[in-house]
Scaffold this active site. Structure first.
Site, PDB file in Angstrom:
ATOM      1  N   GLU A  42       0.806  -1.102  -0.018  1.00  8.61           N
ATOM      2  CA  GLU A  42       0.024  -0.090  -0.130  1.00  8.61           C
ATOM      3  C   GLU A  42       0.871   1.253   0.002  1.00  8.61           C
ATOM      4  O   GLU A  42       0.625   2.181  -0.569  1.00  8.61           O
ATOM      5  CB  GLU A  42      -1.016  -0.146   1.277  1.00  8.61           C
ATOM      6  CG  GLU A  42      -2.041   1.248   1.124  1.00  8.61           C
ATOM      7  CD  GLU A  42      -1.382   2.320   2.318  1.00  8.61           C
ATOM      8  OE1 GLU A  42      -1.535   3.615   1.941  1.00  8.61           O
ATOM      9  OE2 GLU A  42      -0.544   1.873   3.094  1.00  8.61           O
ATOM     10  N   ASP A  46       0.356   3.843  -3.111  1.00  8.86           N
ATOM     11  CA  ASP A  46       0.067   5.230  -2.751  1.00  8.86           C
ATOM     12  C   ASP A  46       0.857   6.270  -3.761  1.00  8.86           C
ATOM     13  O   ASP A  46       0.420   7.130  -4.331  1.00  8.86           O
ATOM     14  CB  ASP A  46       0.017   5.397  -1.455  1.00  8.86           C
ATOM     15  CG  ASP A  46      -0.199   7.163  -1.167  1.00  8.86           C
ATOM     16  OD1 ASP A  46      -1.385   7.328  -1.333  1.00  8.86           O
ATOM     17  OD2 ASP A  46       0.894   7.617  -0.819  1.00  8.86           O
ATOM     18  N   ASP A 115      -6.756   1.010   0.645  1.00  8.92           N
ATOM     19  CA  ASP A 115      -5.644   0.545   0.856  1.00  8.92           C
ATOM     20  C   ASP A 115      -5.211  -0.623  -0.007  1.00  8.92           C
ATOM     21  O   ASP A 115      -4.172  -0.917  -0.438  1.00  8.92           O
ATOM     22  CB  ASP A 115      -5.263   0.168   2.356  1.00  8.92           C
ATOM     23  CG  ASP A 115      -5.358   1.433   3.293  1.00  8.92           C
ATOM     24  OD1 ASP A 115      -5.087   2.453   2.808  1.00  8.92           O
ATOM     25  OD2 ASP A 115      -5.321   1.283   4.477  1.00  8.92           O
ATOM     26  N   GLU A 118      -4.624   0.408  -3.550  1.00  5.51           N
ATOM     27  CA  GLU A 118      -3.315   0.903  -3.849  1.00  5.51           C
ATOM     28  C   GLU A 118      -2.193  -0.534  -3.582  1.00  5.51           C
ATOM     29  O   GLU A 118      -1.354  -0.255  -4.430  1.00  5.51           O
ATOM     30  CB  GLU A 118      -2.996   1.729  -2.781  1.00  5.51           C
ATOM     31  CG  GLU A 118      -3.954   3.220  -2.915  1.00  5.51           C
ATOM     32  CD  GLU A 118      -3.371   4.188  -1.833  1.00  5.51           C
ATOM     33  OE1 GLU A 118      -3.403   5.457  -1.951  1.00  5.51           O
ATOM     34  OE2 GLU A 118      -3.205   3.606  -0.497  1.00  5.51           O
TER      35      GLU A 118
END
Length: 228
Positions: A42, A46, A115, A118
């Site tokens: 994650e 991101d 999350d 990502e």
């Protein structure tokens, strides 16, 4: 390694044929389910999502200021938007959660869905490289990326569509619920957005009727943005 039918169906919706299925398993595993989970993925995902969206906005709006591009990017990469994309992909059905999160409905929580999405972006990057990851990520954004406009990021797609049609002196759109599927606690809604003047219809999917209408309006905006 073999994935269960739900996760195999998810891979088809994602549109990426993974070589390393262990990356999929890790990306879908919440920290409540074990030591090997999606937190590191994650973190990487991101940064990748921010980069791909920023790059796309830079290319799409050559005259936009830094502030305008920053506001558009913020609207596109915020947790709520990522969670809506995850719901469209029915990602919640495939999450691996600990007993506590399962009981409390973690599979529909925005933060967990965002999350995991990502983490899947990072998994695709590690599995197939930057270009494959860019293509998949931008494909998931679809109409959202196509319909965003500098200065308009605080207005939702339905409002922008209505204002656009009023400015063109055309009839307002009509929204109709087309389908509802899934368990009562995890339903998916499909809504059509009909444009009478163009005799066209666009569809959107969401976790409730409102978000499905917004997705359908975004699809209509994306089409109209090419019809000057």
């Amino acid at each position: 390694m073999e994935l269960n039918p739900e996760r195999q169906a998810l891979l088809r919706r994602l549109g990426h044929p993974f070589t390393d299925l262990r990356l999929v398993e890790q990306a879908l595993t919440h920290r409540s389910a074990g030591q090997i989970n999606n937190e590191r993925l994650e973190f990487l995902g991101d940064s990748l999502v921010n980069f791909f969206v920023a790059e796309a906005l830079y290319a799409r709006f050559p005259n936009a200021t830094e502030g305008e591009m920053s506001r558009m990017r913020a609207a596109l990469v915020k947790g709520e938007t990522l969670a809506d994309i995850a719901r469209e992909l029915k990602l919640g059905d495939s999450l691996i959660l600990g007993p506590g999160e399962m009981k409390s409905g973690g599979f529909r929580r925005d933060s967990i869905l965002a999350d995991a999405l990502e983490a899947l972006v990072a998994a695709i990057y590690l599995d197939a490289g930057l270009e494959a990851c860019r293509q998949r990520t931008l494909a998931w954004y679809g109409a959202r990326l196509e319909s965003v406009v500098p200065g308009d990021v605080n207005k939702d797609p339905k409002t922008r569509l209505q204002e656009l049609l009023q400015g063109r002196r055309q009839p307002l759109p009509r929204y109709e619920l087309v389908d509802t599927s899934g368990e009562a606690h995890n339903q998916s809604f499909t809504v059509s957005c009909e444009l009478p003047a163009q005799q066209l219809s666009f569809r959107g999917v969401g976790s409730n009727r409102r978000s499905a209408e917004q997705a359908a309006a975004a699809a209509a905006l994306s089409h109209l943005s090419t019809q000057r």
